[in-house]
Motif scaffolding. Structure first.
Motif, PDB file in Angstrom:
ATOM      1  N   ARG A 119       0.832  -1.212   0.000  1.00  8.97           N
ATOM      2  CA  ARG A 119       0.000   0.000   0.000  1.00  8.97           C
ATOM      3  C   ARG A 119       0.865   1.260   0.000  1.00  8.97           C
ATOM      4  N   GLN A 120       1.971   1.231   0.723  1.00  8.56           N
ATOM      5  CA  GLN A 120       2.898   2.366   0.701  1.00  8.56           C
ATOM      6  C   GLN A 120       3.510   2.534  -0.686  1.00  8.56           C
ATOM      7  N   ALA A 121       3.830   1.427  -1.349  1.00  9.97           N
ATOM      8  CA  ALA A 121       4.373   1.506  -2.706  1.00  9.97           C
ATOM      9  C   ALA A 121       3.368   2.141  -3.659  1.00  9.97           C
ATOM     10  N   GLU A 122       2.075   1.818  -3.503  1.00  8.67           N
ATOM     11  CA  GLU A 122       1.030   2.443  -4.325  1.00  8.67           C
ATOM     12  C   GLU A 122       1.040   3.959  -4.150  1.00  8.67           C
ATOM     13  N   LEU A 123       1.084   4.398  -2.895  1.00  2.00           N
ATOM     14  CA  LEU A 123       1.084   5.836  -2.620  1.00  2.00           C
ATOM     15  C   LEU A 123       2.339   6.518  -3.169  1.00  2.00           C
ATOM     16  N   LEU A 124       3.484   5.893  -2.993  1.00  2.00           N
ATOM     17  CA  LEU A 124       4.719   6.479  -3.510  1.00  2.00           C
ATOM     18  C   LEU A 124       4.693   6.565  -5.036  1.00  2.00           C
ATOM     19  N   ASN A 125       4.163   5.540  -5.683  1.00  2.00           N
ATOM     20  CA  ASN A 125       4.043   5.573  -7.141  1.00  2.00           C
ATOM     21  C   ASN A 125       3.135   6.718  -7.591  1.00  2.00           C
ATOM     22  N   GLN A 126       2.056   6.931  -6.844  1.00  2.00           N
ATOM     23  CA  GLN A 126       1.129   8.021  -7.176  1.00  2.00           C
ATOM     24  C   GLN A 126       1.812   9.386  -7.002  1.00  2.00           C
ATOM     25  N   ILE A 127       2.575   9.530  -5.934  1.00  2.00           N
ATOM     26  CA  ILE A 127       3.294  10.789  -5.691  1.00  2.00           C
ATOM     27  C   ILE A 127       4.305  11.049  -6.810  1.00  2.00           C
ATOM     28  N   VAL A 128       5.040  10.018  -7.211  1.00  2.00           N
ATOM     29  CA  VAL A 128       6.044  10.169  -8.268  1.00  2.00           C
ATOM     30  C   VAL A 128       5.377  10.546  -9.591  1.00  2.00           C
ATOM     31  N   CYS A 129       4.200   9.975  -9.866  1.00  2.00           N
ATOM     32  CA  CYS A 129       3.485  10.306 -11.115  1.00  2.00           C
ATOM     33  C   CYS A 129       3.062  11.768 -11.158  1.00  2.00           C
ATOM     34  N   GLU A 130       2.839  12.369 -10.002  1.00  2.00           N
ATOM     35  CA  GLU A 130       2.396  13.762  -9.946  1.00  2.00           C
ATOM     36  C   GLU A 130       3.553  14.769  -9.933  1.00  2.00           C
ATOM     37  N   LEU A 131       4.788  14.275  -9.928  1.00  2.00           N
ATOM     38  CA  LEU A 131       5.947  15.164  -9.946  1.00  2.00           C
ATOM     39  C   LEU A 131       6.072  15.813 -11.328  1.00  2.00           C
ATOM     40  N   PRO A 132       6.595  17.018 -11.385  1.00  2.00           N
ATOM     41  CA  PRO A 132       6.820  17.649 -12.694  1.00  2.00           C
ATOM     42  C   PRO A 132       7.887  16.864 -13.479  1.00  2.00           C
ATOM     43  N   PRO A 133       7.819  16.882 -14.809  1.00  2.00           N
ATOM     44  CA  PRO A 133       8.749  16.099 -15.635  1.00  2.00           C
ATOM     45  C   PRO A 133      10.220  16.426 -15.397  1.00  2.00           C
ATOM     46  N   GLU A 134      10.531  17.631 -14.979  1.00  2.00           N
ATOM     47  CA  GLU A 134      11.936  17.998 -14.763  1.00  2.00           C
ATOM     48  C   GLU A 134      12.505  17.484 -13.436  1.00  2.00           C
ATOM     49  N   HIS A 135      11.653  16.966 -12.566  1.00  2.00           N
ATOM     50  CA  HIS A 135      12.114  16.436 -11.274  1.00  2.00           C
ATOM     51  C   HIS A 135      12.942  15.168 -11.515  1.00  2.00           C
ATOM     52  N   PRO A 136      14.058  14.997 -10.783  1.00  2.00           N
ATOM     53  CA  PRO A 136      14.923  13.832 -11.016  1.00  2.00           C
ATOM     54  C   PRO A 136      14.244  12.481 -10.763  1.00  2.00           C
TER      55      PRO A 136
END
Length: 172
Positions: A119-136
């Motif tokens: 469940r934590q991996a799901e949330l982290l994946n969602q957060i990463v998807c919402e990052l701007p494209p220029e974020h590392p």
């Protein structure tokens, strides 16, 4: 006068009498607990194809190799192992006690720690998807989120394991 124990006498001490005792000519001895655990695990993994189809209306043969899902193959394996040991050695044996404790740890971990890590991996994946494209981190590979099991998946896996062990013991 003391009786002398020969090598053949010592080799026969560990054998059980009955129709399923291993023959001296067999390459691999018949090991009910090991075979029951392996069969229960394999059957649970195979059943994941059908439970995925039922839930998602699609065939996904890759589910046979994935963790998580219905039923829990880990729970099926350890339950089959414990029941087969209990049937073979008796519920008072040390081996049965070890198998039961191992089963409890595995099933608790599957429905607790591994479920919440997924469940934590799901949330982290969602957060990463919402990052701007220029974020590392925006282009990093998603984390696996199908790690654990719901209590129902663990329960069904354990029932499957018990049934396999009972069926494999044969008529007694």
């Amino acid at each position: 006068m003391d009786k002398v124990m020969t090598l053949s006498d010592a080799a026969g001490l560990g054998r059980r009498a009955g129709p399923r005792s291993p023959s001296s000519s067999s390459i691999l001895p018949y090991n009910l607990p090991l075979l029951a655990a392996l069969l229960a695990c394999a059957l649970a993994q195979f059943l994941k194809i059908f439970t995925t189809w039922y839930k998602e209306k699609r065939w996904d043969t890759k589910r046979m190799l994935d963790s998580g899902g219905m039923p829990s193959s880990h729970s099926a394996a350890v339950s089959a192992l414990a029941v087969a040991i209990g049937l073979q050695e008796g519920t008072g044996s040390s081996a049965f006690a070890i198998a039961v404790v191992l089963s409890c740890i595995v099933m608790y971990d599957a429905s607790g720690v591994r479920l919440h890590a997924g469940r934590q991996a799901e949330l982290l994946n969602q957060i990463v998807c919402e990052l701007p494209p220029e974020h590392p981190l925006s282009s990093c590979r998603p984390l696996r989120d199908s790690l654990g099991h719901t209590p129902l998946q663990v329960f069904v896996g354990s029932i499957l394991g018990c049934i396999i062990a009972f069926l494999m013991r044969g008529p007694h």
